[in-house]
Write a protein that holds these residues in place. Structure first.
Motif, mmCIF file in Angstrom:
data_model
loop_
_atom_site.group_PDB
_atom_site.id
_atom_site.type_symbol
_atom_site.label_atom_id
_atom_site.label_comp_id
_atom_site.label_asym_id
_atom_site.label_seq_id
_atom_site.Cartn_x
_atom_site.Cartn_y
_atom_site.Cartn_z
ATOM 1 N N ALA A 185 8.801 7.755 -39.692
ATOM 2 C CA ALA A 185 9.420 6.979 -38.612
ATOM 3 C C ALA A 185 8.654 7.205 -37.315
ATOM 4 O O ALA A 185 8.267 6.255 -36.624
ATOM 5 C CB ALA A 185 10.877 7.392 -38.446
ATOM 6 N N LEU A 186 8.376 8.477 -37.024
ATOM 7 C CA LEU A 186 7.654 8.792 -35.784
ATOM 8 C C LEU A 186 6.308 8.082 -35.778
ATOM 9 O O LEU A 186 5.929 7.429 -34.810
ATOM 10 C CB LEU A 186 7.464 10.300 -35.665
ATOM 11 N N VAL A 187 5.603 8.217 -36.902
ATOM 12 C CA VAL A 187 4.276 7.598 -36.966
ATOM 13 C C VAL A 187 4.374 6.117 -36.651
ATOM 14 O O VAL A 187 3.716 5.608 -35.745
ATOM 15 C CB VAL A 187 3.655 7.799 -38.369
ATOM 16 N N SER A 188 5.267 5.446 -37.358
ATOM 17 C CA SER A 188 5.280 3.976 -37.199
ATOM 18 C C SER A 188 5.842 3.598 -35.829
ATOM 19 O O SER A 188 5.398 2.626 -35.223
ATOM 20 C CB SER A 188 6.113 3.331 -38.318
ATOM 21 N N PHE A 189 6.772 4.407 -35.305
ATOM 22 C CA PHE A 189 7.319 4.104 -33.982
ATOM 23 C C PHE A 189 6.202 4.064 -32.954
ATOM 24 O O PHE A 189 6.063 3.120 -32.188
ATOM 25 C CB PHE A 189 8.339 5.177 -33.589
ATOM 26 N N VAL A 190 5.347 5.096 -33.017
ATOM 27 C CA VAL A 190 4.240 5.148 -32.053
ATOM 28 C C VAL A 190 3.270 3.999 -32.314
ATOM 29 O O VAL A 190 2.767 3.369 -31.399
ATOM 30 C CB VAL A 190 3.515 6.505 -32.130
ATOM 31 N N GLU A 191 3.066 3.724 -33.577
ATOM 32 C CA GLU A 191 2.110 2.648 -33.890
ATOM 33 C C GLU A 191 2.611 1.319 -33.361
ATOM 34 O O GLU A 191 1.839 0.471 -32.936
ATOM 35 C CB GLU A 191 1.883 2.577 -35.400
ATOM 36 N N ALA A 192 3.926 1.192 -33.332
ATOM 37 C CA ALA A 192 4.497 -0.064 -32.845
ATOM 38 C C ALA A 192 4.043 -0.326 -31.409
ATOM 39 O O ALA A 192 3.945 -1.463 -30.962
ATOM 40 C CB ALA A 192 6.018 0.013 -32.919
ATOM 41 N N GLU A 193 3.728 0.759 -30.688
ATOM 42 C CA GLU A 193 3.248 0.617 -29.302
ATOM 43 C C GLU A 193 1.728 0.467 -29.272
ATOM 44 O O GLU A 193 1.111 0.741 -28.249
ATOM 45 C CB GLU A 193 3.649 1.875 -28.499
ATOM 46 N N LYS A 194 1.145 0.113 -30.385
ATOM 47 C CA LYS A 194 -0.330 0.026 -30.484
ATOM 48 C C LYS A 194 -0.952 1.347 -30.063
ATOM 49 O O LYS A 194 -1.912 1.394 -29.308
ATOM 50 C CB LYS A 194 -0.868 -1.097 -29.580
ATOM 51 N N ASN A 195 -0.356 2.385 -30.555
ATOM 52 C CA ASN A 195 -0.801 3.719 -30.180
ATOM 53 C C ASN A 195 -0.849 4.542 -31.462
ATOM 54 O O ASN A 195 -0.353 4.101 -32.503
ATOM 55 C CB ASN A 195 0.197 4.317 -29.176
#
Lengths: 655, 498, 524
Positions: free
Chosen positions: C156-166
């Motif tokens: 979840a953490l990984v994808s959450f951050v990725e959602a911010e293009k990060n």
């Protein structure tokens, strides 16, 4: 009220049979002896010295009325004047004939005004035509004239402490000629004139000997002239004029003590204070010629304190004879029968008492408000220490507003004196070390007067108690301590450790450790081993103390062993070893000590490291890694073997 | 913003680290679905869209929660991502402050209008430094506003949020993230070197003033922006010192520059000329309109929790802080009394100190650019000294060495933090600078040597020599610097070297 | 062509790969090594072409997009090297192997732990592997089942951050860090209380990643997850966890993985040459690499001309051999992907011990799945040939003490060291001395080396030299263009001593280099 009386008569007076028709009483200022001569001595002479014990009693034939009677020093020879022409002598030395012998004055048809002993066997006759200086030869039972000087004499005053005789000459008698006597020599000093108040009809003696006294004040010889106000004069009251009499050079007027009143006066000098008794008002004035009145640069002095009478005094009703059964009665002070002698003697011949006049300092404290004046005054007194100390503690106990500046001034005054003494001490010891400097006078050790109030005095009598006080804010306590330390520093006096201890104790007590830290940071508390140890003990309450104390030890640079101990006690074995190596001491330390410490840490790796280090040291110092029996490391060797195995030892390399 | 320093090449743009977000939340507020916004007590920038706020707070909560599975007692302190770093700090139970800093980046333009490629420099931000900055934010807030909890008791969330808005709105603008370095980590206090006697004079000055103006609870004395005496406890002084030196003094520096014989109106108190003036409160006593309001500060918040008026009074280079219980009413009368009492004494004291200082300076001889630069910090008394920073205020930190070297210092410091034992680390950078870090008995010393082709031993000798000479110079000097340099030697020669 | 392949695959190779002629090297060899020792002249520098695609440091592992390159490489050369692991089970480990694996390690992993317990939290280093669907694939401690929710959060953490293009990199707390590695279709997470740097941990996660690839190939991995988003990969990896476990152990203990280098069995060069040549003689058509191991030490390695073996692939092979005793029972035959060579295809490795009861293990790597008997034959040819030579006895002798004591160097304060010759990708290091016998101590000292390594190889602030005095050791690290040197001294050693020790040690290594290094690697 009673603490208002700052003058008192000593409570152990010299008592003697009071003067009467049959009993003549004489006083010898030189030996401070009272002679009670009953019926010309035939029925006995009793001599009472300053201390009652050595009272001498003897008889002598009654050869006529005794005019004057005095012992030479140490009561060796008694001189008695009975006739206007001659003086008789009696040997009082053992194994010398006790029989009298007599000496007439050399000058034809001169009358002997009196005589003074200047040593045990030298005597001066003062005649109306001059002075004759003799040496008494008791074994030959004769006198030898040493020197004489002819001059018209009205009267004379003798100052035994300095053996200076003042002769009143000229018609008005106001030209005084001093002579000084010193082991067989008689030296004429420059004469001087006492300025008399404007006189109406001259050609009669105006300056009476009653108005002149001689005394040493603050080590200087002064002629005190009690100058009554002139009837026509514009100056309101009488005054005492002090003439400073020096061995060389002219005698000059140096001080004027304002009495601002008139009447009958008498003078005493007590503890370098000039006391002027005023009979009509039954009070006494007190002057301190060292106390500068700020305004006047010419030395005109007002009384230090308002005039007060001498502290009331009680005496047994019927003199000495009576067994003190009766209730004592108050003695009449300032009585007309009193005669006052220099420096501090009051005699009531009628009652048979001799008192020493004394100054009480306690009352002064309450009477003299200005603390800095008070301190100056007290510091010049003989028995000042306890009073000063009590003044200090009292000053602190009332932690009233704005008192800090005063405290500061007081401390500075104390330390001023303290410092002067220390410097004298120091230069003395230095001089002594350098040995007798080219045959000059042998160095005199500076006397430590009571005015020298050192740190231990302050500590024991003032500060240590003060810091215990609960009713004073700790802020004030610390402020005072810092003020004292500041003052000491200002006079470059090394502060004693126990003062620091006091500061620290107080700070710790009130948990002001950060304050303490700052003080140390600025070296307000200077380095010392004891201080460092004290800090160590604080570590539990204040961890930084550890660092502070270690730094201190390092700065001391003489405490390497202590540092090692401290580190080891903290189980910093490695640190200890690195440190001792950094100061090059690692070849002389005990392997045992370090190995023990390393073992205690239960840290195998550390033990290995330390063990290895010493193996290598052995290798380096002795060519073999093994420990010597003397090092007592067997158990550690065994432990090392058991922990790391045989092969872990350094192999001894044989070169 | 573009820093000219790094602008390499023609069009390549270097961006320094900058503040992206700064927010404060409490997970216990608004526990239920849809109420998340209630958790947020402060959010910067305020114009961020609500849901984004909630999302970002959510992430922080998640991270913290997640890390608790590995160590319940020690939750996350920072989150590294490609683009930025987030720092978490829980100053009071359940109150979290989060600071999001964008990594520095290089913008490389591409040909034919393609969007420029951006390279994030992920290794440039040091956690220790920015973690400290974040904690400083809180300390500064607490100094002027007290704890969150107290605000809650006093006026609930409303009051707290007001206070937060009011304070951080201004404060965040004064954060200059690009110029943060090791000194921010230490947050130390620079002490003014002074001889014992003058120090004692100051002591008795302080004591006398406190005695005659018994309202005064604490006093602090500074000279040339350096501390000499603090009546406050260390931690309170630390943050107050920060405020004075980075905010208050700079604002009032101008007149000082004019120096003693400036046309500035010298106050005449009694018949004595003096140069005292209030830096807080009334700017001019003569002014009938003068206001007598002083800033309030909060100290000893963990135990006695005191609220105080902060009076800062200055004469020439000497500044004194008087702290008085906030419950007291301070009016013209008091200020005039203080001015009359303190002004003249302080003026004299200031010139005394100045004199002493110049004597010392003469003793130590002309200070020429040495072969080395150093930073010294002592955890025990917070004493700090840097010859690297020419000037360190909130706005500018002029360091005389390359930022990479500063970062290496930071790295070494980070290593020291990890192990609490004494350590020494000597490194040679690619630029051939030698950097020596020494941690000994709660002290840290960092020396940068500009001796390109020295070897380890030479470096070591150099550092030893440096300390020795410095010490000889300072032997005549006052206590403090002496302790400082002795500390240097001690710490450097701690491990015996050869 | 293959050369191109690897050149493409590892472009930086040209930096150090351009080999100077042997003669120059010879004359350049000076007995007193100078600080600036150029690569290729440092002690232990190979005198001939290198054995490995060797890494200067671990950057090549962490450098972004290397797998894309590898994939590119793969697609290009599958035809030739390593067969395409396209559809289906053919690429998967064959049944009997899996069975064998299972038997060989019956419940060798005591994983049943309470994942909420202090004990579990106290583990120095956790490693988790999960799929992008958040499905657990591997956990070092505790069962995947027990941890599925935790891993869910991680994803979840990984994808959450990725959602911010990060991209999420790591989380830092007092005393531990959490490092994320995104290697689609996998996510790897490390949680460590060690002193290691974030990048160092990421390097280790890469190893784990490649370990998994080596079993499946990336192509197949992608294929699987393309088809079934939340496929439970454990079904496929069943029985191979001990490989990962073992690899993690190696990462904690074996300096080779840190230095990206391999250490050799000390052996006189003459003997080694004999062995190499006999190995060289026993070649076969599809044989690419022949590797002779003695435990974790390399005895020799012979490779096909122009084919280079990346040290990482070699370490994976070591790990494979090291983690299963099965190969002692007889000749093993297993497909293996060498990810640094080609993430897309399988090689086939013939693994066998020369004789029962010896540590000598021979690995023959072929491109042909059907090659078992040829390689088996190669082995016997080699063995016969070798048996006839005296060198064989010498080798047996050498096996008795595969390592050496640091005391041989003759610096009492010197406790341990690592020396890596950059050009040859070989390193040497003495056995751990007395106080470092326990596992904890060994891991501790390794941790210190890792610390030095990451500092000196800092991506933006690299250093030439580090010296640090600690409470239990004094450490020194020095990197030149030619070598990397890490020294561990007694904490009572002085700086002067350290400096002199460097020179003394380099002299000693120079003296011993032909025993400690493979100076003239062979090719077919």
């Amino acid at each position: 009220m009673s603490e208002e009386h700052y003058l008192e008569l000593c409570d152990s007076p010299v008592q003697f049979e009071n003067a009467s028709s049959v009993n003549n009483v004489f006083f010898d200022e030189a030996n401070k002896q009272v002679f009670a001569v009953r019926s010309g001595g035939a029925t006995g002479v009793v001599v009472k010295g300053p201390d009652d014990k050595n009272s001498i009693a003897f008889r002598m034939e009654d050869k006529g009325e005794v005019k004057c009677i005095k012992f030479s020093y140490e009561n060796k020879i008694l001189a008695v004047q009975r006739s206007p022409k001659s003086v008789d002598f009696i040997n009082f030395m053992p194994d010398l004939p006790h029989s009298e012998f007599s000496q007439e004055c050399k000058t034809k048809n001169a009358t002997v005004l009196g005589f003074c002993w200047t040593s045990w066997n030298e005597i001066v006759f003062i005649t109306d035509q001059g002075v004759e200086f003799y040496q008494v030869l008791p074994d030959k039972r004769s006198l030898k004239l040493l020197k004489s000087h002819s001059i018209n004499v009205n009267w004379y005053v003798y100052c035994p402490e300095t053996s200076v005789i003042l002769l009143s000459t000229t018609v008005q008698g106001n030209v005084l000629q001093p002579f000084a006597f010193k082991c067989g020599t008689m030296s004429k000093m420059s004469k001087f004139e006492i300025e008399l108040p404007v006189v109406t009809k001259p050609a009669k003696i105006i300056l009476s000997e009653r108005d002149i006294a001689v005394a040493t004040i603050y080590g200087q010889l002064y002629v005190m002239y009690l100058k009554h106000h002139s009837r026509t004069g514009n100056n309101p009251g009488a005054e005492v004029v002090l003439y400073h009499l020096q061995r060389e050079g002219a005698c000059k007027r140096s001080h004027i003590l304002k009495l601002n009143t008139t009447g009958k006066f008498a003078l005493n000098v007590v503890d370098n204070l000039v006391i002027v008794h005023h009979q009509s008002s039954q009070t006494s004035f007190m002057f301190d010629i060292k106390m500068k009145d700020t305004d006047s640069n010419l030395n005109i002095h007002q009384p230090v304190l308002p005039a007060r009478s001498i502290h009331p005094y009680k005496i047994a009703l019927t003199g000495p004879a009576a067994v003190g059964s009766q209730t004592p009665v108050p003695c009449e002070l300032y009585s007309s029968t009193w005669s006052v002698f220099q420096p501090d003697i009051i005699i009531s011949a009628s009652e048979g008492y001799l008192w020493y006049l004394q100054v009480k300092l306690k009352p002064v404290v309450s009477l003299l408000q200005d603390k800095s004046k008070l301190m100056e005054f007290l510091l010049r007194r003989r028995d000042c220490k306890m009073v000063i100390l009590s003044v200090c503690s009292q000053m602190l106990s009332r932690g009233d507003k704005g008192s800090l500046p005063v405290v500061a001034i007081v401390f500075d005054k104390l330390n001023q004196v303290y410092k002067e003494y220390l410097e004298a001490e120091q230069s003395y010891t230095m001089a002594v070390e350098c040995g007798p400097s080219r045959g000059s006078t042998a160095h005199k050790r500076p006397v430590r007067t009571q005015a020298v109030i050192d740190q231990s005095d302050m500590y024991t009598h003032v500060l240590s108690l003060f810091t215990e006080r609960k009713d004073v804010s700790h802020k004030f306590i610390i402020a005072v301590l810092m003020e004292y330390i500041r003052s000491l520093n200002q006079f470059q006096i090394t502060v004693q450790h126990y003062l620091y201890e006091l500061v620290i104790k107080t700070l710790v007590q009130h948990n002001l450790l950060y304050m303490l830290h700052q003080f140390l940071q600025y070296h307000v508390l200077s380095d010392s081993k004891p201080l460092a140890c004290l800090l160590l003990s604080l570590e539990s309450t204040y961890p930084p103390a550890h660092q502070l104390s270690l730094d201190m030890l390092k700065r001391l640079s003489t405490a390497n062993d202590e540092i090692v101990e401290v580190l080891l006690s903290k189980q910093q074995v490695l640190g200890a070893l690195r440190f001792i190596r950094s100061v090059g001491g690692h070849d002389n330390i005990s392997a045992r000590k370090f190995l023990d410490a390393a073992r205690q840490t239960k840290d195998q790796m550390l033990f290995y490291t330390i063990f290895r280090f010493f193996e290598q040291r052995n290798q380096r110092l002795r060519g073999s890694p093994n420990f010597t029996p003397g090092e007592h490391c067997e158990e550690h060797v065994a432990y090392f073997k058991q922990a790391f195995g045989e092969q872990a030892f350094i192999k001894p390399v044989t070169l | 913003m573009i820093s000219p320093r790094m602008a390499t090449g023609m069009q390549e743009k270097q961006y320094t680290p900058s503040l992206l977000n700064f927010f404060i939340y409490n997970p216990k507020f608004g526990p239920r679905e849809g109420e998340e916004e209630k958790k947020i007590l402060f959010y910067h920038p305020s114009d961020v869209e609500k849901n984004e706020k909630i999302r970002n707070v959510g992430l922080c909560e998640a991270i913290v929660q997640f890390t608790r599975t590995f160590c319940p007692s020690k939750p996350a302190k920072s989150l590294h991502t490609q683009k930025n770093r987030q720092f978490f700090f829980e100053p009071e139970e359940n109150f979290w402050i989060v600071m999001v800093v964008r990594n520095p980046m290089v913008e490389k333009p591409n040909k034919e209008g393609k969007p420029p490629t951006i390279e994030y420099q992920e290794e440039e931000i040091l956690d220790t430094v920015y973690g400290a900055v974040l904690q400083q934010c809180y300390s500064m807030y607490k100094l002027f506003n007290g704890t969150f909890a107290r605000a809650m008791e006093a006026g609930g969330v409303e009051l707290l949020t007001q206070k937060l808005e009011k304070f951080f709105y201004r404060y965040l603008q004064t954060l200059h993230l690009q110029s943060c370095d090791l000194l921010d980590v230490f947050g130390g206090i620079s002490f003014f070197p002074l001889d014992k006697m003058t120090y004692l004079k100051i002591q008795s000055f302080v004591n006398r003033v406190e005695e005659s103006l018994s309202l005064i609870k604490y006093t602090a004395f500074l000279y040339n922006d350096q501390l000499i005496w603090s009546g406050l406890e260390q931690d309170d002084m630390r943050i107050l010192y920060k405020y004075l030196t980075t905010s208050l003094f700079p604002r009032h520096s101008e007149p000082e520059l004019a120096g003693r014989d400036s046309p500035l109106r010298p106050e005449v108190a009694g018949n004595l000329l003096h140069y005292g003036r209030f830096l807080t409160g009334p700017s001019n006593l003569k002014d009938p309109e003068a206001k007598f309001r002083f800033p309030k500060i909060f100290v000893n918040t963990d135990d006695s929790y005191e609220e105080l008026h902060l009076i800062v009074y200055k004469a020439m280079s000497a500044a004194v802080c008087f702290m008085i219980s906030a419950s007291e009413e301070l009016g013209r009368e008091f200020c005039e009394q203080l001015d009359g009492l303190v002004g003249p004494q302080l003026t004299l004291l200031a010139s005394d100190i100045c004199e002493q200082y110049n004597i010392n300076r003469r003793v130590s001889g002309p200070d020429k650019e040495p072969q080395f630069k150093f930073i010294y910090f002592n955890h025990m008394n917070l004493a700090e000294k840097s010859t690297i920073h020419m000037r360190k205020t909130a706005s500018v930190s002029l360091t005389s060495v390359h930022p990479d070297l500063m970062k290496i210092l930071g790295d070494i410091h980070a290593d020291f933090v990890r192990v609490d034992e004494d350590e020494e680390i000597i490194v040679k950078a690619m630029t051939d600078y030698w950097v020596v870090g020494k941690k000994s008995d709660q002290r840290e010393l960092y020396v940068i040597l500009n001796q390109k082709n020295a070897n380890l031993i030479e470096v070591n000798e150099e550092v030893k020599r440096l300390c020795a000479t410095q010490c000889i110079v300072t032997r005549h000097l006052n206590g403090y610097t002496q302790t400082l340099y002795l500390a240097l030697i001690v710490s450097l020669l701690w491990n015996a070297i050869i | 062509m293959a050369a191109d392949v690897h050149n493409k695959a590892v472009p930086w190779e040209t930096a150090n790969g351009s080999l100077a002629p042997v003669e120059r090297l010879r004359q350049d060899r000076c007995d007193s090594p100078t600080p600036g020792l150029v690569e290729g002249t440092e002690p232990g520098a190979g005198q001939d072409s290198h054995m490995f695609v060797h890494a200067q440091s671990f950057e090549d592992l962490t450098a972004d997009g290397d797998d894309t390159r590898a994939e590119a490489a793969g697609s290009e050369n599958t035809s030739r090297l390593g067969e395409p692991a396209d559809e289906g089970a053919q690429g998967l480990p064959s049944e009997e192997e899996q069975v064998e694996e299972k038997e060989s390690h019956p419940g060798s992993r005591a994983k049943e732990e309470d994942v909420t317990s202090e004990a579990w939290r106290r583990h120095r280093k956790h490693v988790f592997v999960l799929s992008e669907a958040g499905k657990p694939i591997y956990s070092r401690y505790g069962t995947e089942e027990a941890l599925s929710s935790t891993m869910g959060v991680m994803m979840a953490l990984v994808s959450f951050v990725e959602a911010e293009k990060n991209i999420i990199r790591s989380i830092h707390a007092d005393g531990y860090k959490v490092v994320f590695l995104r290697k689609s279709p996998l996510v790897l997470v490390g949680v460590a209380q060690t002193l290691q740097s974030e990048r160092d941990l990421s390097r280790e996660l890469h190893y784990i990643y490649y370990q998994i690839i080596s079993l499946l190939t990336l192509t197949q991995l992608n294929h699987i997850f393309q088809h079934k988003q939340n496929y439970d990969l454990r079904r496929l990896l069943a029985g191979s966890e001990h490989l990962t476990d073992n690899l993690l152990k190696l990462l904690d203990r074996d300096p080779g993985l840190l230095l990206s280098a391999v250490t050799c069995l000390p052996l006189s060069s003459s003997v080694r040459d004999v062995i190499s040549s006999s190995l060289q003689a026993a070649k076969a058509k599809n044989l690419v690499f022949s590797i002779l191991l003695a435990g974790s030490h390399l005895v020799t390695l012979v490779r096909k001309k122009d084919q280079y073996l990346h040290h990482m692939d070699l370490h994976l092979l070591f790990n494979l051999v090291g983690s299963s005793s099965s190969f002692r029972e007889g000749e093993g035959w297993t497909p293996i992907c060498l990810p640094k060579f080609n993430t897309a295809g399988f090689f086939h490795a013939h693994i066998s011990y020369l004789e029962p009861g010896t540590d000598l293990c021979l690995i023959l790597v072929s491109t042909d799945r059907e090659d078992f008997f040829n390689l088996s034959d190669c082995k016997h040819r080699f063995l016969e040939r070798l048996r006839r030579r005296t060198a064989y006895q010498a080798l047996q002798e050498a096996l008795k003490n595969p390592s050496y004591s640091v005391s041989q160097v003759g610096i009492p304060e010197l406790r341990h060291f690592l020396y890596k010759s950059k050009s040859s990708g070989l390193y040497t290091s003495p056995e751990f001395p007395v106080p470092y016998q326990s596992e904890e101590e060994q891991e501790r000292i390794m941790e210190l080396y890792q610390y030095l390594h990451s500092r000196i190889h800092h991506p933006t602030r690299p250093l030439r030299f580090i010296y640090c005095c600690g409470e239990s050791e004094n450490l020194l690290a020095w990197v030149t263009s030619g070598f990397e040197l890490y020294l561990c001294f007694s904490p009572l050693g002085t700086k002067a001593l350290a400096v002199s020790a460097i020179n003394k040690l380099l002299k000693w290594i120079r003296k011993e280099e032909d025993r400690l290094f493979i100076l003239s690697p062979q090719t077919y």
